[in-house]
Design a protein around this motif. Structure first.
Motif, PDB file in Angstrom:
ATOM      1  N   PHE A  57       0.806  -1.218   0.000  1.00 20.73           N
ATOM      2  CA  PHE A  57       0.000   0.000   0.000  1.00 20.73           C
ATOM      3  C   PHE A  57       0.838   1.265   0.000  1.00 20.73           C
ATOM      4  CE2 PHE A  57      -3.466   2.875   1.153  1.00 20.73           C
ATOM      5  CZ  PHE A  57      -4.537   2.301   0.502  1.00 20.73           C
ATOM      6  N   SER A  58       2.149   1.147   0.053  1.00 21.61           N
ATOM      7  CA  SER A  58       3.007   2.324   0.190  1.00 21.61           C
ATOM      8  C   SER A  58       3.467   2.830  -1.169  1.00 21.61           C
ATOM      9  CB  SER A  58       4.226   2.010   1.051  1.00 21.61           C
ATOM     10  OG  SER A  58       5.133   3.090   1.041  1.00 21.61           O
ATOM     11  N   THR A  59       3.133   4.080  -1.498  1.00 23.92           N
ATOM     12  CA  THR A  59       3.583   4.671  -2.752  1.00 23.92           C
ATOM     13  C   THR A  59       5.078   4.967  -2.719  1.00 23.92           C
ATOM     14  OG1 THR A  59       2.965   6.879  -1.942  1.00 23.92           O
ATOM     15  CG2 THR A  59       1.320   5.675  -3.230  1.00 23.92           C
ATOM     16  N   CYS A 112       0.557   0.245  -7.905  1.00 23.04           N
ATOM     17  CA  CYS A 112      -0.860  -0.117  -7.861  1.00 23.04           C
ATOM     18  C   CYS A 112      -1.720   1.152  -7.920  1.00 23.04           C
ATOM     19  CB  CYS A 112      -1.163  -0.893  -6.583  1.00 23.04           C
ATOM     20  SG  CYS A 112      -2.909  -1.322  -6.348  1.00 23.04           S
ATOM     21  N   PHE A 113      -2.800   1.089  -8.688  1.00 22.39           N
ATOM     22  CA  PHE A 113      -3.805   2.152  -8.738  1.00 22.39           C
ATOM     23  C   PHE A 113      -4.823   1.851  -7.637  1.00 22.39           C
ATOM     24  CE2 PHE A 113      -7.208   4.239 -11.728  1.00 22.39           C
ATOM     25  CZ  PHE A 113      -7.414   5.235 -10.789  1.00 22.39           C
ATOM     26  N   HIS A 114      -4.718   2.575  -6.513  1.00 20.40           N
ATOM     27  CA  HIS A 114      -5.496   2.230  -5.323  1.00 20.40           C
ATOM     28  C   HIS A 114      -6.993   2.427  -5.486  1.00 20.40           C
ATOM     29  CE1 HIS A 114      -1.802   2.782  -2.433  1.00 20.40           C
ATOM     30  NE2 HIS A 114      -1.728   1.691  -3.167  1.00 20.40           N
ATOM     31  N   GLN A 115      -7.389   3.496  -6.122  1.00 27.43           N
ATOM     32  CA  GLN A 115      -8.811   3.842  -6.209  1.00 27.43           C
ATOM     33  C   GLN A 115      -9.301   3.742  -7.656  1.00 27.43           C
ATOM     34  OE1 GLN A 115     -10.685   4.309  -3.597  1.00 27.43           O
ATOM     35  NE2 GLN A 115      -9.050   4.288  -2.089  1.00 27.43           N
ATOM     36  N   ALA A 116      -9.075   2.616  -8.261  1.00 22.75           N
ATOM     37  CA  ALA A 116      -9.474   2.423  -9.657  1.00 22.75           C
ATOM     38  C   ALA A 116     -10.995   2.325  -9.773  1.00 22.75           C
ATOM     39  CB  ALA A 116      -8.832   1.156 -10.209  1.00 22.75           C
ATOM     40  N   PRO A 117     -11.570   2.849 -10.847  1.00 22.73           N
ATOM     41  CA  PRO A 117     -13.017   2.716 -11.058  1.00 22.73           C
ATOM     42  C   PRO A 117     -13.373   1.266 -11.404  1.00 22.73           C
ATOM     43  CG  PRO A 117     -11.998   3.700 -12.975  1.00 22.73           C
ATOM     44  CD  PRO A 117     -10.921   3.598 -11.936  1.00 22.73           C
ATOM     45  N   TYR A 118     -14.618   0.924 -11.256  1.00 22.82           N
ATOM     46  CA  TYR A 118     -15.077  -0.420 -11.609  1.00 22.82           C
ATOM     47  C   TYR A 118     -16.293  -0.351 -12.528  1.00 22.82           C
ATOM     48  CZ  TYR A 118     -17.565   0.972  -7.362  1.00 22.82           C
ATOM     49  OH  TYR A 118     -18.253   1.692  -6.412  1.00 22.82           O
ATOM     50  N   TYR A 119     -16.375   0.730 -13.302  1.00 20.46           N
ATOM     51  CA  TYR A 119     -17.504   0.942 -14.203  1.00 20.46           C
ATOM     52  C   TYR A 119     -17.098   0.577 -15.629  1.00 20.46           C
ATOM     53  CZ  TYR A 119     -21.328   3.389 -16.608  1.00 20.46           C
ATOM     54  OH  TYR A 119     -22.409   3.708 -17.387  1.00 20.46           O
ATOM     55  N   CYS A 122      -4.194  -5.858  -7.603  1.00 19.03           N
ATOM     56  CA  CYS A 122      -2.906  -5.755  -6.916  1.00 19.03           C
ATOM     57  C   CYS A 122      -2.791  -6.806  -5.817  1.00 19.03           C
ATOM     58  CB  CYS A 122      -2.735  -4.367  -6.318  1.00 19.03           C
ATOM     59  SG  CYS A 122      -3.078  -3.008  -7.457  1.00 19.03           S
ATOM     60  N   GLU A 123      -1.551  -7.182  -5.513  1.00 16.98           N
ATOM     61  CA  GLU A 123      -1.305  -8.131  -4.433  1.00 16.98           C
ATOM     62  C   GLU A 123      -1.617  -7.523  -3.070  1.00 16.98           C
ATOM     63  OE1 GLU A 123       1.938  -8.402  -7.595  1.00 16.98           O
ATOM     64  OE2 GLU A 123       0.971  -6.832  -6.412  1.00 16.98           O
ATOM     65  N   ASP A 124      -1.357  -6.226  -2.925  1.00 18.22           N
ATOM     66  CA  ASP A 124      -1.468  -5.585  -1.615  1.00 18.22           C
ATOM     67  C   ASP A 124      -2.763  -4.808  -1.434  1.00 18.22           C
ATOM     68  OD1 ASP A 124      -0.519  -3.952  -3.655  1.00 18.22           O
ATOM     69  OD2 ASP A 124       0.501  -2.581  -2.293  1.00 18.22           O
ATOM     70  N   VAL A 125      -3.489  -4.548  -2.538  1.00 15.58           N
ATOM     71  CA  VAL A 125      -4.763  -3.830  -2.472  1.00 15.58           C
ATOM     72  C   VAL A 125      -5.737  -4.584  -3.372  1.00 15.58           C
ATOM     73  CG1 VAL A 125      -5.929  -1.610  -2.770  1.00 15.58           C
ATOM     74  CG2 VAL A 125      -3.497  -1.655  -2.178  1.00 15.58           C
ATOM     75  N   SER A 126      -6.585  -5.389  -2.779  1.00 12.66           N
ATOM     76  CA  SER A 126      -7.396  -6.337  -3.548  1.00 12.66           C
ATOM     77  C   SER A 126      -8.324  -5.644  -4.532  1.00 12.66           C
ATOM     78  CB  SER A 126      -8.203  -7.225  -2.598  1.00 12.66           C
ATOM     79  OG  SER A 126      -9.076  -6.444  -1.786  1.00 12.66           O
ATOM     80  N   TRP A 127      -8.748  -4.422  -4.242  1.00 15.68           N
ATOM     81  CA  TRP A 127      -9.649  -3.702  -5.131  1.00 15.68           C
ATOM     82  C   TRP A 127      -8.903  -2.824  -6.142  1.00 15.68           C
ATOM     83  CZ3 TRP A 127      -8.941  -2.934   0.062  1.00 15.68           C
ATOM     84  CH2 TRP A 127      -8.320  -1.737   0.430  1.00 15.68           C
TER      85      TRP A 127
END
Length: 600
Positions: free
Chosen positions: A518-520, A558-565, A585-590
């Motif tokens: 999760f660390s940028t 990882c793109f943490h807040q990716a859209p799902y639309y 992502c491995e560390d951010v499932s969404w």
């Protein structure tokens, strides 16, 4: 003190020598002889004064010119400043900061020195003003070569930046039209202005994302000049600046999610007026604010839809605010996919190539990086970087620990993955006696240097303590180093950010990396290095996860807040299963990240 200029007047400044043409005042004939004698005396006295003045002027020049030359030399070659808080280590060699070093000199003989990074960079920049641009290759061996098409596009972008950048006729005209409030005439110069507000790791990710978007849409990238970018990074483009001028007509710092100029709010206003056409047909605003921060809403996220991109293509000025690496969603826009495939045949090298192209630490930071590296890391047979970021929620004063379970997780990961040697069970003198025979048999003089970065020094101290108190089973010596421990993140503090950038580059110079999920900060280091790190998973209930870490699928952030639309189907969907090269992502499932895979 301002240097005075030699005077060109002599005596009192009122001297009047005899002039031809009757310009002197006539004297009575009886006094003519005496007047002549007086004039001769005055002329001789004036001559003596003139010669004395000349001599004084020459002396002044002889005294001041060397001082001025020394001042100019000091200004041009002033010694770089150490950014860390402890005293700079002494070393025999400061060669990287000297002018007479041959370009093929490398501190690590096994690293082939490619100063232009495979063609990402070009010759012609002033090396003294930005040492890191051509020296980074001395400390770094890239696993990937940029594509010829990426190099071609970078050269075209440089031409565009120079043609339309600050100070040019094109920029002045575009800025004037923006200030006037009138409609802007169609030109070859469209702009993307990136506002910056997040921490250093996020800044590097968002700048890279914005630059890729500029490449894809033929826009000039300009960045916020008020967020210390100029203190951290050298200018990336030749012959121009990427910093927005201070007289830019829009107060872009006041734009928020609720601003009527935001693209999401423009779409909502159209929908509220009974127009369901998202393309906003018939209107071309002078500028649009793109709110792509972590708190963005549904209509803001339509930025990632192809129809909306077609509309935005005609807007002269885009003002973007983001704190994320949104590159994976660009790979999901059909109109960009062919171009992206040509730019990046190895799809998971976007940040690696663009980051090394864009980011060149300023001299003070680079001096600190190279001096620290040569003093503590260069002589080790192996270098392991460990980036530690704590996400505990015990309160802000206890966020960084000490947390023994985090220490155990670090050691479990490093030893289980054979990054660090295992240690004997006994301590102190008993350990020395117990392992003396094994160490003698192995005759192992190998040294591993461990570079840790953390807001707390407790973890590195404890790792070193364990290897001091317990001998390793194979006789390897482990030395642990940590450049700084700030205790709290201060993303608005320039000195803090300079240290952070130095540590990101030091991490990128290691042979192996362990990062915190999760660390940028870790994302930036792994991307510059071109290394797939071992990612430490977040713990729950203060227990060490099983397994404690896992190998990253790619070197991409990882793109943490990716859209799902799904823009085409007009419904929510799992965008991590649409194309083989965009996965969760491995560390951010969404979250979403780019991988170099061809099959789902």
């Amino acid at each position: 003190m301002a240097m005075g200029r030699p005077s060109h007047s002599h005596g009192s400044g009122e001297e009047r020598l005899p002039l031809r043409g009757g310009l002197e005042t006539e004297r009575p004939p009886a006094a003519a002889h005496h007047a002549g004698e007086q004039q001769l005396k005055d002329a001789r006295r004036g001559g003596r004064l003139w010669r004395a003045s000349v001599r004084a002027g020459l002396v002044l020049c002889l005294l001041t010119v060397p001082a001025v030359l020394l001042l100019l030399r000091w200004q041009a070659d002033s010694s770089p400043q150490w950014v860390f808080d402890f005293e700079a280590p002494e070393e025999d060699d400061d060669q990287d900061m000297q002018d007479d070093v041959s370009d093929d000199l490398s501190p690590a003989p096994h690293i082939e020195y490619d100063r232009l990074l495979g063609g990402l960079l070009i010759e012609g920049f002033d090396e003294k003003s930005c040492r890191s641009r051509y020296q980074f290759a001395r400390y770094h061996n890239s696993p990937s070569t940029p594509s010829p098409y990426l190099i071609e596009r970078l050269r075209k972008q440089e031409v565009l930046q120079k043609k339309c950048g600050p100070g040019t006729k094109a920029y002045k005209e575009a800025s004037k039209q923006l200030r006037s409030g009138q409609s802007i005439n169609t030109t070859d110069c469209n702009y993307l202005l990136l506002t910056i507000h997040a921490g250093l790791g996020n800044r590097m990710l968002e700048i890279t994302s914005a630059f890729l978007y500029s490449l894809l849409t033929n826009r000039i990238l300009l960045v916020d000049r008020y967020k210390e970018i100029g203190d951290l990074f050298c200018e990336p483009f030749p012959g121009t600046s990427w910093l927005i001028p201070s007289d830019f007509p829009l107060n872009y710092g006041e734009f928020t999610h609720s601003s009527p100029e935001s693209y999401g709010n423009m779409l909502q206003s159209k929908a509220a007026g009974g127009n369901t056409d998202r393309s906003l047909a018939g209107t071309t605003p002078r500028y649009v604010y793109l709110h792509l921060d972590g708190n963005y809403g549904f209509h803001d996220k339509l930025f990632y839809c192809e129809d909306d991109q077609q509309f935005l293509q005609g807007v002269p000025w885009l003002i973007m605010r983001t704190d994320m690496y949104f590159v994976p969603s660009l790979f999901l826009i059909p109109a960009f996919q062919d171009e992206l495939s040509r730019l990046f045949p190895e799809k998971d090298t976007v940040f690696h190539h663009l980051g090394r192209y864009l980011f060149h630490p300023t001299n003070n930071i680079w001096y600190s990086v190279t001096k620290y590296y040569r003093s503590y890391l260069a002589k080790a047979e192996k270098r392991v970087g460990i980036q530690i970021r704590i996400y505990e929620t015990k309160g802000i004063l206890q966020r960084n620990g000490p947390f023994p379970h985090i220490l155990n997780q670090i050691l479990s990961c490093a030893q289980n993955k054979k990054l660090l040697p295992e240690i004997g069970m006994a301590a102190g003198a008993a350990a020395e006696t117990q392992n003396k025979g094994a160490a003698a048999e192995t005759q192992n003089n190998r040294t591993i240097a461990v570079l840790t970065t953390s807001l707390s020094s407790w973890y590195s101290d404890q790792i070193q303590k364990k290897y001091d108190e317990h001998q390793t089973v194979d006789g390897t010596t482990v030395k642990v180093y940590q450049p700084s421990h700030e205790e709290y993140q201060r993303s608005k503090n320039k000195k803090h950010n300079m240290k952070a950038l130095a540590e990101i580059y030091l991490l990128s110079m290691n042979d192996e990396l362990i990062t915190s999920g999760f660390s940028t900060f870790g994302y930036a280091a792994q991307g510059l290095a071109g290394l797939k790190p071992w990612i430490m998973f977040r713990s729950e209930n203060h227990l060490v996860p099983d397994p404690p870490c896992g190998r990253a699928m790619s070197i991409e952030p990882c793109f943490h807040q990716a859209p799902y639309y799904d823009c085409k189907a007009k419904r929510d969907t799992d965008l991590g299963k649409v194309v083989p090269y965009v996965r969760h992502c491995e560390d951010v499932s969404w979250g979403l990240k780019i991988v170099n895979q061809t099959q789902l």
